[in-house]
Design a protein around this motif. Structure first.
Motif, mmCIF file in Angstrom:
data_model
loop_
_atom_site.group_PDB
_atom_site.id
_atom_site.type_symbol
_atom_site.label_atom_id
_atom_site.label_comp_id
_atom_site.label_asym_id
_atom_site.label_seq_id
_atom_site.Cartn_x
_atom_site.Cartn_y
_atom_site.Cartn_z
ATOM 1 N N TYR A 10 0.867 -1.174 0.000
ATOM 2 C CA TYR A 10 0.000 0.000 0.000
ATOM 3 C C TYR A 10 0.901 1.221 0.000
ATOM 4 O O TYR A 10 2.038 1.168 0.468
ATOM 5 C CB TYR A 10 -0.977 -0.002 1.183
ATOM 6 C CG TYR A 10 -0.347 0.140 2.557
ATOM 7 C CD1 TYR A 10 -0.243 1.388 3.170
ATOM 8 C CD2 TYR A 10 0.137 -0.970 3.246
ATOM 9 C CE1 TYR A 10 0.330 1.521 4.429
ATOM 10 C CE2 TYR A 10 0.708 -0.846 4.499
ATOM 11 C CZ TYR A 10 0.802 0.400 5.082
ATOM 12 O OH TYR A 10 1.368 0.546 6.325
ATOM 13 N N THR A 11 0.410 2.323 -0.558
ATOM 14 C CA THR A 11 1.242 3.518 -0.667
ATOM 15 C C THR A 11 0.627 4.728 0.012
ATOM 16 O O THR A 11 1.246 5.774 0.049
ATOM 17 C CB THR A 11 1.534 3.850 -2.142
ATOM 18 O OG1 THR A 11 0.295 3.991 -2.835
ATOM 19 C CG2 THR A 11 2.389 2.784 -2.792
ATOM 20 N N GLY A 12 -0.556 4.601 0.566
ATOM 21 C CA GLY A 12 -1.205 5.729 1.226
ATOM 22 C C GLY A 12 -0.691 5.948 2.633
ATOM 23 O O GLY A 12 0.416 5.553 2.989
ATOM 24 N N ASN A 82 -0.252 -3.538 7.348
ATOM 25 C CA ASN A 82 -1.591 -3.176 7.810
ATOM 26 C C ASN A 82 -2.404 -4.447 8.070
ATOM 27 O O ASN A 82 -1.890 -5.563 7.925
ATOM 28 C CB ASN A 82 -2.276 -2.235 6.813
ATOM 29 C CG ASN A 82 -2.590 -2.884 5.466
ATOM 30 O OD1 ASN A 82 -2.529 -4.107 5.307
ATOM 31 N ND2 ASN A 82 -2.929 -2.074 4.491
ATOM 32 N N GLN A 84 -4.606 -5.903 6.413
ATOM 33 C CA GLN A 84 -4.815 -6.771 5.245
ATOM 34 C C GLN A 84 -3.529 -7.498 4.848
ATOM 35 O O GLN A 84 -3.468 -8.139 3.809
ATOM 36 C CB GLN A 84 -5.328 -5.952 4.053
ATOM 37 C CG GLN A 84 -6.758 -5.479 4.203
ATOM 38 C CD GLN A 84 -6.861 -4.261 5.110
ATOM 39 O OE1 GLN A 84 -6.067 -3.322 5.003
ATOM 40 N NE2 GLN A 84 -7.827 -4.268 6.006
ATOM 41 N N LEU A 86 -0.838 -6.163 3.858
ATOM 42 C CA LEU A 86 -0.134 -5.427 2.820
ATOM 43 C C LEU A 86 0.939 -4.622 3.521
ATOM 44 O O LEU A 86 0.751 -4.173 4.649
ATOM 45 C CB LEU A 86 -1.089 -4.500 2.064
ATOM 46 C CG LEU A 86 -2.272 -5.155 1.355
ATOM 47 C CD1 LEU A 86 -3.148 -4.097 0.715
ATOM 48 C CD2 LEU A 86 -1.809 -6.183 0.339
ATOM 49 N N LYS A 88 4.120 -1.532 3.543
ATOM 50 C CA LYS A 88 4.716 -0.309 3.017
ATOM 51 C C LYS A 88 6.131 -0.246 3.574
ATOM 52 O O LYS A 88 6.308 -0.320 4.782
ATOM 53 C CB LYS A 88 3.921 0.903 3.468
ATOM 54 C CG LYS A 88 4.469 2.208 2.935
ATOM 55 C CD LYS A 88 3.570 3.366 3.354
ATOM 56 C CE LYS A 88 3.990 4.641 2.667
ATOM 57 N NZ LYS A 88 3.102 5.760 3.014
#
Length: 94
Positions: A10-12, A82, A84, A86, A88
């Motif tokens: 994820y990138t957010g 996170n 999920q 995923l 970063k």
């Protein structure tokens, strides 16, 4: 590492509460292939994220010729997982 792991990152914004934060130290050979992966921080929960982080690094290799860089050819990466599962790379938030 992001490009080598589509659908796994994820990138957010980083969530305030993370599932796990494994930290790896990666040692490279001159050609950028992986010589060794060490664990600097093992997560206290969601231990499977450690294997996910190691697999992500392996998918991203080789990292290119590193002979122009000073030895030892090592870097560390912190993986922010996170809920999920995923990740970063923390270096994206620096």
């Amino acid at each position: 590492m992001i490009a080598a792991n589509p659908g796994r990152v994820y990138t957010g914004e980083v969530p305030q509460v993370l599932l796990a934060i494994p930290v790896l130290e990666v040692e490279l050979n001159a050609d950028g292939s992986i010589k060794k992966i060490g664990v600097l921080r093992k997560p206290g929960q969601a231990l499977d994220t450690l294997d996910l982080a190691i697999a992500a690094v392996r998918r991203a290799a080789p990292f290119g010729d590193v002979t122009a860089m000073p030895r030892p050819w090592k870097f560390s990466e912190t993986f922010l997982f996170n809920d999920q599962r995923l990740f970063k790379p923390m270096t994206l938030d620096l």
